[in-house]
Design a protein around this motif. Structure first.
Motif, PDB file in Angstrom:
ATOM      1  N   SER A   1      12.064  44.647  31.916  1.00 19.91           N
ATOM      2  CA  SER A   1      10.790  44.102  32.403  1.00 19.91           C
ATOM      3  C   SER A   1      10.656  44.478  33.868  1.00 19.91           C
ATOM      4  O   SER A   1      11.654  44.633  34.568  1.00 19.91           O
ATOM      5  CB  SER A   1      10.767  42.585  32.264  1.00 19.91           C
ATOM      6  OG  SER A   1      11.708  41.998  33.153  1.00 19.91           O
ATOM      7  N   GLU A   2       9.425  44.634  34.336  1.00 21.98           N
ATOM      8  CA  GLU A   2       9.181  44.934  35.750  1.00 21.98           C
ATOM      9  C   GLU A   2       8.075  44.014  36.251  1.00 21.98           C
ATOM     10  O   GLU A   2       6.931  44.116  35.819  1.00 21.98           O
ATOM     11  CB  GLU A   2       8.748  46.395  35.931  1.00 21.98           C
ATOM     12  CG  GLU A   2       9.777  47.435  35.485  1.00 21.98           C
ATOM     13  CD  GLU A   2      10.872  47.719  36.517  1.00 21.98           C
ATOM     14  OE1 GLU A   2      10.923  47.029  37.548  1.00 21.98           O
ATOM     15  OE2 GLU A   2      11.681  48.629  36.248  1.00 21.98           O
ATOM     16  N   ALA A   3       8.427  43.116  37.154  1.00 18.78           N
ATOM     17  CA  ALA A   3       7.422  42.241  37.769  1.00 18.78           C
ATOM     18  C   ALA A   3       7.304  42.621  39.243  1.00 18.78           C
ATOM     19  O   ALA A   3       8.278  43.051  39.845  1.00 18.78           O
ATOM     20  CB  ALA A   3       7.828  40.779  37.635  1.00 18.78           C
ATOM     21  N   ALA A   4       6.116  42.448  39.817  1.00 19.38           N
ATOM     22  CA  ALA A   4       5.899  42.865  41.218  1.00 19.38           C
ATOM     23  C   ALA A   4       6.473  41.818  42.162  1.00 19.38           C
ATOM     24  O   ALA A   4       5.739  41.032  42.765  1.00 19.38           O
ATOM     25  CB  ALA A   4       4.408  43.086  41.456  1.00 19.38           C
TER      26      ALA A   4
ATOM     27  N   ASN B   1      15.940  42.178  33.253  1.00 23.77           N
ATOM     28  CA  ASN B   1      14.759  41.810  34.056  1.00 23.77           C
ATOM     29  C   ASN B   1      14.800  42.476  35.426  1.00 23.77           C
ATOM     30  O   ASN B   1      15.736  42.263  36.199  1.00 23.77           O
ATOM     31  CB  ASN B   1      14.686  40.285  34.250  1.00 23.77           C
ATOM     32  CG  ASN B   1      14.281  39.529  32.998  1.00 23.77           C
ATOM     33  OD1 ASN B   1      14.590  38.348  32.855  1.00 23.77           O
ATOM     34  ND2 ASN B   1      13.579  40.177  32.096  1.00 23.77           N
ATOM     35  N   HIS B   2      13.783  43.252  35.706  1.00 27.65           N
ATOM     36  CA  HIS B   2      13.713  43.961  36.989  1.00 27.65           C
ATOM     37  C   HIS B   2      12.426  43.639  37.735  1.00 27.65           C
ATOM     38  O   HIS B   2      11.650  42.784  37.322  1.00 27.65           O
ATOM     39  CB  HIS B   2      13.798  45.469  36.753  1.00 27.65           C
ATOM     40  CG  HIS B   2      15.189  45.946  36.522  1.00 27.65           C
ATOM     41  ND1 HIS B   2      15.895  46.654  37.461  1.00 27.65           N
ATOM     42  CD2 HIS B   2      16.010  45.820  35.449  1.00 27.65           C
ATOM     43  CE1 HIS B   2      17.092  46.941  36.972  1.00 27.65           C
ATOM     44  NE2 HIS B   2      17.193  46.447  35.750  1.00 27.65           N
TER      45      HIS B   2
ATOM     46  N   GLY C   1       6.423  46.643  30.877  1.00 23.34           N
ATOM     47  CA  GLY C   1       7.675  46.790  30.160  1.00 23.34           C
ATOM     48  C   GLY C   1       8.099  48.234  30.004  1.00 23.34           C
ATOM     49  O   GLY C   1       7.303  49.162  30.131  1.00 23.34           O
ATOM     50  N   ILE C   2       9.400  48.379  29.769  1.00 20.44           N
ATOM     51  CA  ILE C   2       9.961  49.683  29.446  1.00 20.44           C
ATOM     52  C   ILE C   2      10.895  49.455  28.255  1.00 20.44           C
ATOM     53  O   ILE C   2      11.607  48.452  28.211  1.00 20.44           O
ATOM     54  CB  ILE C   2      10.788  50.253  30.620  1.00 20.44           C
ATOM     55  CG1 ILE C   2       9.898  50.435  31.865  1.00 20.44           C
ATOM     56  CG2 ILE C   2      11.455  51.577  30.238  1.00 20.44           C
ATOM     57  CD1 ILE C   2      10.664  50.684  33.148  1.00 20.44           C
ATOM     58  N   ALA C   3      10.863  50.357  27.306  1.00 18.02           N
ATOM     59  CA  ALA C   3      11.796  50.253  26.181  1.00 18.02           C
ATOM     60  C   ALA C   3      12.523  51.574  26.032  1.00 18.02           C
ATOM     61  O   ALA C   3      11.908  52.638  26.081  1.00 18.02           O
ATOM     62  CB  ALA C   3      11.051  49.925  24.893  1.00 18.02           C
ATOM     63  N   ARG C   4      13.823  51.490  25.876  1.00 20.78           N
ATOM     64  CA  ARG C   4      14.562  52.691  25.473  1.00 20.78           C
ATOM     65  C   ARG C   4      14.334  52.833  23.975  1.00 20.78           C
ATOM     66  O   ARG C   4      14.600  51.899  23.219  1.00 20.78           O
ATOM     67  CB  ARG C   4      16.047  52.543  25.782  1.00 20.78           C
ATOM     68  CG  ARG C   4      16.317  52.512  27.261  1.00 20.78           C
ATOM     69  CD  ARG C   4      17.793  52.710  27.569  1.00 20.78           C
ATOM     70  NE  ARG C   4      17.984  52.736  29.009  1.00 20.78           N
ATOM     71  CZ  ARG C   4      18.144  51.650  29.761  1.00 20.78           C
ATOM     72  NH1 ARG C   4      18.181  50.460  29.189  1.00 20.78           N
ATOM     73  NH2 ARG C   4      18.280  51.746  31.061  1.00 20.78           N
ATOM     74  N   MET C   5      13.835  53.984  23.583  1.00 26.72           N
ATOM     75  CA  MET C   5      13.397  54.115  22.197  1.00 26.72           C
ATOM     76  C   MET C   5      14.152  55.213  21.470  1.00 26.72           C
ATOM     77  O   MET C   5      14.163  56.369  21.899  1.00 26.72           O
ATOM     78  CB  MET C   5      11.898  54.411  22.180  1.00 26.72           C
ATOM     79  CG  MET C   5      11.311  54.343  20.794  1.00 26.72           C
ATOM     80  SD  MET C   5       9.549  54.692  20.840  1.00 26.72           S
ATOM     81  CE  MET C   5       9.568  56.374  21.433  1.00 26.72           C
ATOM     82  N   LEU C   6      14.770  54.832  20.363  1.00 30.76           N
ATOM     83  CA  LEU C   6      15.449  55.823  19.519  1.00 30.76           C
ATOM     84  C   LEU C   6      14.404  56.581  18.719  1.00 30.76           C
ATOM     85  O   LEU C   6      13.277  56.125  18.555  1.00 30.76           O
ATOM     86  CB  LEU C   6      16.423  55.117  18.566  1.00 30.76           C
ATOM     87  CG  LEU C   6      17.574  54.345  19.209  1.00 30.76           C
ATOM     88  CD1 LEU C   6      18.375  53.626  18.126  1.00 30.76           C
ATOM     89  CD2 LEU C   6      18.476  55.268  20.017  1.00 30.76           C
TER      90      LEU C   6
ATOM     91  N   GLU D   1      19.595  39.772  31.146  1.00 28.26           N
ATOM     92  CA  GLU D   1      20.259  39.975  32.435  1.00 28.26           C
ATOM     93  C   GLU D   1      19.239  39.781  33.544  1.00 28.26           C
ATOM     94  O   GLU D   1      18.155  40.359  33.501  1.00 28.26           O
ATOM     95  CB  GLU D   1      20.826  41.402  32.495  1.00 28.26           C
ATOM     96  CG  GLU D   1      21.437  41.742  33.851  1.00 28.26           C
ATOM     97  CD  GLU D   1      22.124  43.104  33.884  1.00 28.26           C
ATOM     98  OE1 GLU D   1      21.919  43.893  32.951  1.00 28.26           O
ATOM     99  OE2 GLU D   1      22.861  43.360  34.850  1.00 28.26           O
ATOM    100  N   THR D   2      19.577  38.979  34.540  1.00 31.51           N
ATOM    101  CA  THR D   2      18.652  38.774  35.661  1.00 31.51           C
ATOM    102  C   THR D   2      19.322  39.178  36.970  1.00 31.51           C
ATOM    103  O   THR D   2      20.550  39.199  37.065  1.00 31.51           O
ATOM    104  CB  THR D   2      18.211  37.299  35.782  1.00 31.51           C
ATOM    105  OG1 THR D   2      19.312  36.535  36.292  1.00 31.51           O
ATOM    106  CG2 THR D   2      17.765  36.727  34.443  1.00 31.51           C
ATOM    107  N   GLY D   3      18.486  39.492  37.946  1.00 27.50           N
ATOM    108  CA  GLY D   3      19.001  39.788  39.284  1.00 27.50           C
ATOM    109  C   GLY D   3      19.838  41.053  39.342  1.00 27.50           C
ATOM    110  O   GLY D   3      20.668  41.203  40.241  1.00 27.50           O
TER     111      GLY D   3
END
Ligand SMILES: [Zn+2]
Length: 1009
Positions: free
Chosen positions: A945-948, A817-818, A851-856, A714-716
């Motif tokens: 994802s987190e880009a500046a 994507n964030h 990065g961020i992951a939702r983790m079980l 997913e973008t934007g």
């Protein structure tokens, strides 16, 4: 003779044209001659479709694309099938018997139907028994009765003909799942015309392709629960398709009936550029009515005028005094401050005048006053220590390090000017007992001898925060007059920003609260309290681009952020006080701010009311066809809650939805686009599907994913985070050209612009201030984080897109994507730092990409944990091999120097190797909006994802795009489709194909040589 064991496999009657080891077309054409229309051929076609992921309706006539040919030959002795070279020969005594044989081949036959490996060269039907003849003469005999299938529990509730084929595929259930299991019956009559039969056969193949499990036979069976297609030739000139419970009735005469059947099975859904159901499209959009809540204008004399007025008042008092120092802080750009200096010097010729910036005053003091002195000492400088007062006001939102923050990024700017490394400049946090100023700068030479010392005290004002009892202490406008070392006058002046901000919080917010629509339970959570508030402000303020990355000094960007976030916080807190729960979706907050040097401040505010809108439910019940045209001439549907039956002439209906010109498009790769939904402001939201190239008319998403892993990107999502949208279009092309294995190994589903209304708002905002962050444009048109309404019955189409993809594709990995600010994010009216709602600091970037992951839970879900390890390692490897690695290191250093070293909890660093990867512990929850939480059985990873990239252009944008690409690539390129287990089942229940979940990670073989 060819081995009939191979008939349903690649190399048999289906083919893998694109060489990804998944069948993607049929490989047989049928010679029907119009003489025979066995009902069992419906079953056979359904099975043929079942065994492929894509197909075209061109195999019921002579076709050179296909190497096998099936022909029916009347025979007096037997009903049998043999496969010689490329000829699939079916001998038949009568239609009934050949149908029985075809039903057997479709519903029961597979490689291991009889044990052993000896090729099977003939299968025949005789007296209700199937004879399977192996090459060695061995014969297996099965009574046809023994093949009767058990009845199914699967039942159907169909409200609209269009549900049968919609944007999700064929009859997907409401619950997303990798399985699309079906129980369909075709009921035919002998009097059907040849062309009607052809369309029915094709239809069965498309249903087979769309099913991951199918109960056979689908003819000669009339089960109460099944979805039934009933074809009934009649006298009526105009044919019709009528929905009748779980039966789709096709009735009418000749050509009209053929048109009806053909339309129903051939036409693609309107969302995929087809005609099917296009009359429903108009009801997916909302009306554009709007109504104003209030309109208020604000004008003020401004801080400069007040300063001049006050100085004028004191002028008389000081006019005979000598040795005067006039110290001014004012929130104005350098050029205006210089003008003011001259003006005041003219009025007070006996005084020494200094005019400093009231925004980031410490920064400007160091650059405008300290730096020129240091340049003279440049060669001798060994270290520069900047002592900063620790902020300790108990009712203030400021962090203890606020005075260090306010200097940012002064070390870099000074270092550039002094041609030293910025590590020579360090900040110390000092208790009030150790420092009797706000800042003290001490410069030593290499031996440690002091070369220079200076200090400054900075005035602040006290401004209430939107939460009662909390305050901010922003730097403020001010002047003092000294006679020698004695202060004789001191006066605090509100900056223009503070004047407007105070007016806004005292008058506008309460007005907005009072006039908001709190009438429903959803208000403020799943729908806003007001549509939007537009805040148009014009002011004269500092607007300065710094020679450090994307950094800038912009007090109005800060005001923009304050107006946006503090409005949200106001509603959050008001919600807690009134309904016991913080309002998350107040409404759209649109600050439009113009920086105009030298003007008096003014503002104009317009708020718009929330108007309840509904998407009328439309249920198509009947379609009418004549003999002259393929598309229906009339439709009957039920509309809205009242379910009024409406009859509409649709003989001229044309379907057009063009991909918007500004939507990033892949240029080289094959992709398939469809409209998943419409945004609140009626903009189409597209989805691109990219998988191994096909040449066929139809493909099945759910069947593709049954054979290979699927990744959703997913973008934007947040529209001011600008890099992911252009990056994904490029990445699709790069994958096609440089990493073809990715497409061999998986299907990619892309949302190229998830939030078009946000993007539209962002476009409006960057028109005035191209390089601001514009958080106000992150959510949708009415300020809603639309992922909050996923899986809910909502009018916000942007919230439906991911749920629809989860249903259509059942993806294994979901990537969102964030982005984060590209430069300092400061809010003087929320404690200089970002607003208190955030539990982690986003004040300055911590990385170029992280990065961020939702983790079980690792113990309960060890396989998911292994997938996540592969992903994190993959991303790390990609980043390591690029120049982004150095940028990540740079930002990590900045983040440590300014934040983490003082406040590690608020400025956390969670490393995987050298990459920041935060892991958010996630519980499974069937009502969650998050993929891995909601569907832990089949979703393997859920990433952000987190880009500046808030908001960047040119080279900076290119870097962020590259960072997003590396993240996406690294997350997926380890996936190997051959490691995944695709399981096929043929039993009395149904035939079935499914891929085992979660994803299998590659077994790393140690190379011992
Ligand atoms: Zn975001």
């Amino acid at each position: 003779m060819r081995d009939l064991r191979e008939m349903w496999e690649i190399g048999g009657l289906v083919e893998d044209q694109n060489k990804d080891k998944v069948a993607d077309r049929v490989n047989i054409w049928f010679d029907l001659n119009g003489e025979i229309h066995p009902e069992g051929l419906i079953d056979f076609c359904a099975r043929l479709g079942f065994e492929t992921t894509s197909l075209s309706f061109d195999f019921l006539l002579q076709n050179n694309r296909y190497s096998n040919k099936l022909s029916f030959v009347k025979n007096d002795i037997e009903t049998s099938v043999e496969w010689d070279l490329n000829h699939f020969l079916v001998r038949y005594q009568n239609e009934e018997e050949v149908s029985a044989l075809l039903r057997f081949l479709a519903g029961s036959w597979h490689r291991s139907f009889v044990s052993g490996v000896v090729p099977i060269q003939k299968i025949k039907l005789n007296e209700n028994e199937i004879f399977i003849e192996a090459k060695d003469g061995n014969m297996t005999v099965i009574p046809v009765e023994a093949l009767q299938k058990t009845t199914s529990e699967k039942s159907y509730q169909i409200d609209s003909l269009i549900e049968v084929w919609n944007e999700l595929g064929f009859m997907h259930s409401d619950q997303a799942s990798p399985a699309n299991n079906h129980n369909v019956n075709f009921l035919t009559e002998d009097s059907l015309e040849h062309h009607s039969w052809i369309e029915i056969y094709y239809g069965a193949s498309r249903i087979g392709m769309e099913s991951t499990a199918l109960i056979f036979p689908i003819t000669a069976r009339n089960e109460p629960n099944a979805l039934k297609f009933h074809f009934e030739p009649g006298d009526a000139k105009d044919a019709r398709i009528q929905l009748d419970g779980n039966i789709i009735q096709f009735t009418g005469a000749g050509k009209s009936l053929t048109n009806a059947i053909s339309y129903f099975f051939r036409e693609k859904h309107w969302s995929s550029d087809g005609h099917f159901g296009c009359w429903e499209r108009q009801f997916k959009k909302l009306d554009n009515k709007e109504e104003s809540l209030f309109h208020i204008t604000w004008n003020d004399e401004g801080e400069i005028q007040e300063l001049y007025d006050k100085l004028g008042e004191w002028g008389e008092y000081v006019k005979d005094k000598k040795d005067l120092n006039i110290n001014v802080f004012i929130s104005e750009p350098n050029a205006i401050r210089n003008d003011m200096k001259r003006n005041i010097e003219n009025s007070f010729p006996q005084a020494k005048v200094s005019i400093r910036s009231a925004f980031k005053p410490g920064y400007f003091w160091l650059i405008e006053e300290v730096l020129p002195s240091l340049l003279k000492l440049r060669k001798h400088i060994g270290s520069i220590s900047i002592n900063c007062l620790k902020e300790e006001r108990a009712d203030g939102l400021e962090l203890p390090i606020r005075w260090i923050q306010e200097l940012y990024p002064v070390d870099e700017v000074m270092a550039q000017e002094l041609q030293i490394d910025s590590s020579f400049i360090d900040f110390k946090l000092c208790e009030v007992m150790d420092l009797d100023a706000t800042y003290e700068v001490i410069v030593n030479d290499i031996q440690g001898n002091q070369l220079y010392q200076n200090q400054i005290a900075i005035p602040v004002s006290k401004v209430p925060y939107v939460e009662e009892g909390k305050h901010s202490y922003p730097t403020t406008a001010y002047f003092s007059i000294y006679e020698g070392s004695k202060q004789i006058v001191q006066h605090f002046i509100q900056t223009d920003r503070e004047r407007f901000y105070t007016f806004y919080t005292e008058h506008i917010l309460s007005e907005l609260w009072g006039k908001s629509d709190h009438s429903s339970e959803e208000a403020g959570f799943l729908r806003p309290l007001f549509d939007r508030i537009e805040i148009n402000v014009e002011m004269s303020e500092e607007e300065l681009k710094l020679p450090v990355g994307e950094e800038r000094i912009s007090s109005l960007e800060a005001l923009h952020e304050d107006l946006y976030f503090n409005t949200l916080d106001y509603f959050l807190i008001k919600g807690e006080q009134t309904v016991g729960k913080g309002y998350t979706a107040a409404g759209g907050v649109y600050p439009f701010i113009k920086v105009k040097e030298g003007i008096k401040p003014k503002a104009e505010i317009t708020a718009y009311q929330w108007l309840d809108k509904t998407r009328e439910a439309i249920l198509t019940e009947q379609l009418l066809f004549n003999s002259g045209q393929r598309t229906p001439i009339e439709v009957k549907y039920r509309l809205g809650k009242e379910r009024d039956l409406i009859k509409e002439d649709i003989s001229d209906y044309v379907q057009v939805e063009k991909i918007p010109e500004d939507l990033p498009l892949p240029k080289k790769a094959q992709f398939h686009a469809w409209v998943a939904d419409y945004s609140y402001r009626n903009k189409p939201i597209y989805v691109y599907e990219v998988f191994a190239d096909i040449k066929e008319t139809y493909y099945s998403a759910i069947k593709l994913t049954a054979n290979k892993p699927t990744v959703l990107i997913e973008t934007g999502h947040h529209a001011n985070e600008v890099s992911s949208m252009p990056a994904i279009a490029e990445l699709i092309d790069e994958i096609k050209e440089k990493y073809p294995d990715i497409i061999k190994n998986m299907n990619l589903v892309i949302i190229p612009r998830a939030n078009p209304d946000g993007s539209e708002l962002h476009k409006r905002m960057i028109a005035d201030n191209p390089e601001w962050k514009h958080h106000a444009a992150r959510y949708n048109a009415v300020g809603l984080e639309y992922s909050d309404v996923r899986y809910k019955d909502t009018i916000f189409g942007e919230g439906n897109v991911v749920p629809k993809i989860m249903n259509r594709w059942a993806p294994d990995i979901v990537i969102d994507n964030h982005g984060i600010p590209s430069h300092e994010w400061t809010q003087p009216f929320a404690g200089y730092h970002i607003p208190p709602r955030f539990h982690m600091s986003y004040w300055i970037p911590n990385a170029m990409i992280y990065g961020i992951a939702r983790m079980l839970n690792k113990k309960t879900y060890p396989e998911h944990s292994a997938v996540l390890d592969s992903i994190m390692h993959g991303v790390q490897q990609r980043v390591k091999q690029s120049n982004i690695q150095d940028m990540n290191k740079y930002w990590m250093g900045r983040y440590k120097k300014y934040g983490n070293q003082f406040m590690p909890k608020l400025f956390p660093i969670e490393l995987v190797e050298e990459l920041i990867f935060y892991k958010w512990p996630t519980k499974t929850d069937t009502s969650s909006r998050d993929a891995i939480s909601r569907f832990p059985e089949w979703v393997s990873a859920d990433l952000i994802s987190e880009a500046a990239d808030e908001t960047v252009y040119g080279e900076a944008l290119e870097i962020c795009k590259e960072a997003q690409k590396l993240f996406n690539l690294g997350s997926i390129e380890w996936i190997n489709s051959e490691e995944q287990e695709v399981y096929r089942n043929y039993d009395l229940e149904d035939i079935r194909v499914e891929r085992l979940r979660p994803l299998k990670v590659p077994v790393i073989s140690e190379n011992l040589s």
